[in-house]
Design a protein around this motif. Structure first.
Motif, PDB file in Angstrom:
ATOM      1  N   SER A 194      -7.729   2.517  15.019  1.00 19.81           N
ATOM      2  CA  SER A 194      -8.186   1.406  14.194  1.00 19.81           C
ATOM      3  C   SER A 194      -7.408   1.313  12.891  1.00 19.81           C
ATOM      4  N   LEU A 195      -7.154   2.458  12.249  1.00 18.83           N
ATOM      5  CA  LEU A 195      -6.499   2.447  10.937  1.00 18.83           C
ATOM      6  C   LEU A 195      -4.979   2.469  11.019  1.00 18.83           C
ATOM      7  N   ALA A 196      -4.446   3.014  12.084  1.00 21.06           N
ATOM      8  CA  ALA A 196      -2.985   3.096  12.233  1.00 21.06           C
ATOM      9  C   ALA A 196      -2.601   2.681  13.643  1.00 21.06           C
ATOM     10  N   PRO A 197      -2.802   1.409  13.986  1.00 18.95           N
ATOM     11  CA  PRO A 197      -2.589   0.968  15.372  1.00 18.95           C
ATOM     12  C   PRO A 197      -1.151   1.116  15.857  1.00 18.95           C
ATOM     13  N   ALA A 198      -0.194   1.132  14.931  1.00 15.51           N
ATOM     14  CA  ALA A 198       1.210   1.276  15.327  1.00 15.51           C
ATOM     15  C   ALA A 198       1.642   2.731  15.418  1.00 15.51           C
ATOM     16  N   GLY A 199       0.690   3.663  15.194  1.00 15.57           N
ATOM     17  CA  GLY A 199       1.038   5.083  15.266  1.00 15.57           C
ATOM     18  C   GLY A 199       1.587   5.634  13.970  1.00 15.57           C
ATOM     19  N   VAL A 200       1.588   4.821  12.920  1.00 17.29           N
ATOM     20  CA  VAL A 200       2.011   5.236  11.585  1.00 17.29           C
ATOM     21  C   VAL A 200       1.108   4.525  10.587  1.00 17.29           C
ATOM     22  N   LEU A 201       0.705   5.217   9.542  1.00 20.51           N
ATOM     23  CA  LEU A 201      -0.134   4.600   8.515  1.00 20.51           C
ATOM     24  C   LEU A 201       0.770   3.895   7.506  1.00 20.51           C
ATOM     25  N   ARG A 202       0.675   2.576   7.459  1.00 19.84           N
ATOM     26  CA  ARG A 202       1.484   1.774   6.541  1.00 19.84           C
ATOM     27  C   ARG A 202       0.689   1.575   5.249  1.00 19.84           C
ATOM     28  N   ALA A 203       1.153   2.193   4.174  1.00 23.25           N
ATOM     29  CA  ALA A 203       0.427   2.197   2.910  1.00 23.25           C
ATOM     30  C   ALA A 203       1.121   1.300   1.900  1.00 23.25           C
ATOM     31  N   SER A 204       0.370   0.357   1.363  1.00 18.29           N
ATOM     32  CA  SER A 204       0.885  -0.569   0.357  1.00 18.29           C
ATOM     33  C   SER A 204       0.713   0.052  -1.026  1.00 18.29           C
ATOM     34  N   ILE A 205       1.814   0.243  -1.740  1.00 18.31           N
ATOM     35  CA  ILE A 205       1.816   0.942  -3.030  1.00 18.31           C
ATOM     36  C   ILE A 205       2.257  -0.021  -4.134  1.00 18.31           C
ATOM     37  N   ASN A 206       1.465  -0.095  -5.198  1.00 18.01           N
ATOM     38  CA  ASN A 206       1.782  -0.953  -6.334  1.00 18.01           C
ATOM     39  C   ASN A 206       2.468  -0.142  -7.422  1.00 18.01           C
ATOM     40  N   LEU A 220      -5.551  11.618   9.811  1.00 19.31           N
ATOM     41  CA  LEU A 220      -5.461  10.814  11.033  1.00 19.31           C
ATOM     42  C   LEU A 220      -4.482  11.398  12.040  1.00 19.31           C
ATOM     43  N   GLY A 221      -3.620  12.305  11.577  1.00 18.60           N
ATOM     44  CA  GLY A 221      -2.635  12.903  12.465  1.00 18.60           C
ATOM     45  C   GLY A 221      -1.445  12.014  12.754  1.00 18.60           C
ATOM     46  N   VAL A 222      -1.089  11.160  11.775  1.00 23.37           N
ATOM     47  CA  VAL A 222       0.054  10.254  11.947  1.00 23.37           C
ATOM     48  C   VAL A 222       0.959  10.353  10.721  1.00 23.37           C
ATOM     49  N   PRO A 223       2.221   9.939  10.845  1.00 24.33           N
ATOM     50  CA  PRO A 223       3.083   9.870   9.660  1.00 24.33           C
ATOM     51  C   PRO A 223       2.692   8.691   8.774  1.00 24.33           C
ATOM     52  N   VAL A 224       3.219   8.683   7.552  1.00 21.93           N
ATOM     53  CA  VAL A 224       2.927   7.604   6.617  1.00 21.93           C
ATOM     54  C   VAL A 224       4.206   6.860   6.267  1.00 21.93           C
ATOM     55  N   GLU A 225       4.092   5.566   6.124  1.00 22.13           N
ATOM     56  CA  GLU A 225       5.202   4.708   5.696  1.00 22.13           C
ATOM     57  C   GLU A 225       4.758   3.961   4.444  1.00 22.13           C
ATOM     58  N   PHE A 226       5.598   3.995   3.399  1.00 24.78           N
ATOM     59  CA  PHE A 226       5.246   3.363   2.137  1.00 24.78           C
ATOM     60  C   PHE A 226       5.905   1.994   2.009  1.00 24.78           C
ATOM     61  N   LEU A 227       5.084   0.999   1.715  1.00 24.51           N
ATOM     62  CA  LEU A 227       5.573  -0.341   1.400  1.00 24.51           C
ATOM     63  C   LEU A 227       5.318  -0.543  -0.092  1.00 24.51           C
ATOM     64  N   CYS A 228       6.374  -0.568  -0.881  1.00 25.44           N
ATOM     65  CA  CYS A 228       6.233  -0.558  -2.336  1.00 25.44           C
ATOM     66  C   CYS A 228       6.482  -1.938  -2.935  1.00 25.44           C
TER      67      CYS A 228
END
Length: 237
Positions: free
Chosen positions: A9-21, A50-58
């Protein structure tokens, strides 16, 4: 092990995409290639659970970070709780509290925050910031003037006041003897983890509970210290 349904539900693409300000220097520092700060550490903690990698969108502004989240480019974001945003995204309880304050010319007759909302007063704000949203819905007489950075708008247009987050605006005032802060703070900014409303109830409960744990066990306080910030950790929900 994390619940696979929550991870999906939180990381449907297998990676957590985090929006960073990166436009809020209390919450995030560094560059788009190497972000740092409490929101970055929270992103890593969520992804780790969650057991997934994280990707930062800055991004350089809360408005753009919010748009990435509500538009589906990001899975989680880190934003101030405001009614205009809560209509489109879901928030945990706050994890950090910061303040919105005014600065005025040293020669200004304005001496208190509650004196700023008067006819003829023009206030510089960062477009789409939490304090822009708050002042938009609370001011009755003063006028807001928006731009990419509130201090730049204030100086370019020679306005009557500038609004901002206490810590960075205090540094500006320290370096500029023509400015002074007006007390007290006009708002408390409640920083929280956000996601889109379509996530499962279990996923939202997971985020809520994790934020509460990371506040209580000292994780958030340590992340603030490690990034050189003196903001207040929010109390329990």
């Amino acid at each position: 092990m994390p619940d696979p349904a929550i991870t999906k539900s939180l990381a449907p693409a297998g990676v957590l995409r985090a929006s960073i300000n990166l436009g809020n220097p209390v919450m995030a520092q560094g560059t788009a290639d190497a972000p740092a700060g409490v929101t970055v550490e929270l992103s890593r903690a969520i992804a780790g659970r969650l057991g997934v990698p994280v990707e930062f969108l800055c991004f350089d502004a809360a408005r753009d970070s919010f748009d990435a989240l509500r538009g589906g480019a990001a899975d989680v974001g880190f934003l101030a709780i405001e009614p205009a945003r809560a209509a489109e995204v879901w928030f945990t309880a706050p994890y950090v509290l910061i303040e919105g304050v005014f600065a005025v010319p040293d020669s200004s007759p304005l001496t208190r925050a509650d004196e700023v909302d008067r006819d003829g007063v023009r206030i510089a704000v960062k477009d789409g910031s939490a304090y822009d949203l708050y002042l938009t819905r609370t001011l009755e007489r003063a006028e807001l003037v928006r731009g990419p950075e509130s201090i730049d708008v204030y100086r370019a247009q020679e306005l009557n006041a500038v609004a901002g987050i206490r810590q960075p605006l205090s540094r500006v005032v320290t370096d500029d003897p023509t400015l002074r802060l007006v007390e007290p703070a006009f708002m408390q900014i409640r920083q929280a983890v956000a996601t889109t409303p379509d996530r499962s109830a279990a996923a939202k409960a997971f985020l809520h509970d994790l934020v509460e744990q990371l506040k209580s066990d000292g994780f958030v306080a340590e992340a603030l210290r490690n990034s050189g910030q003196d903001a207040t950790v929010a109390g329990p929900a």
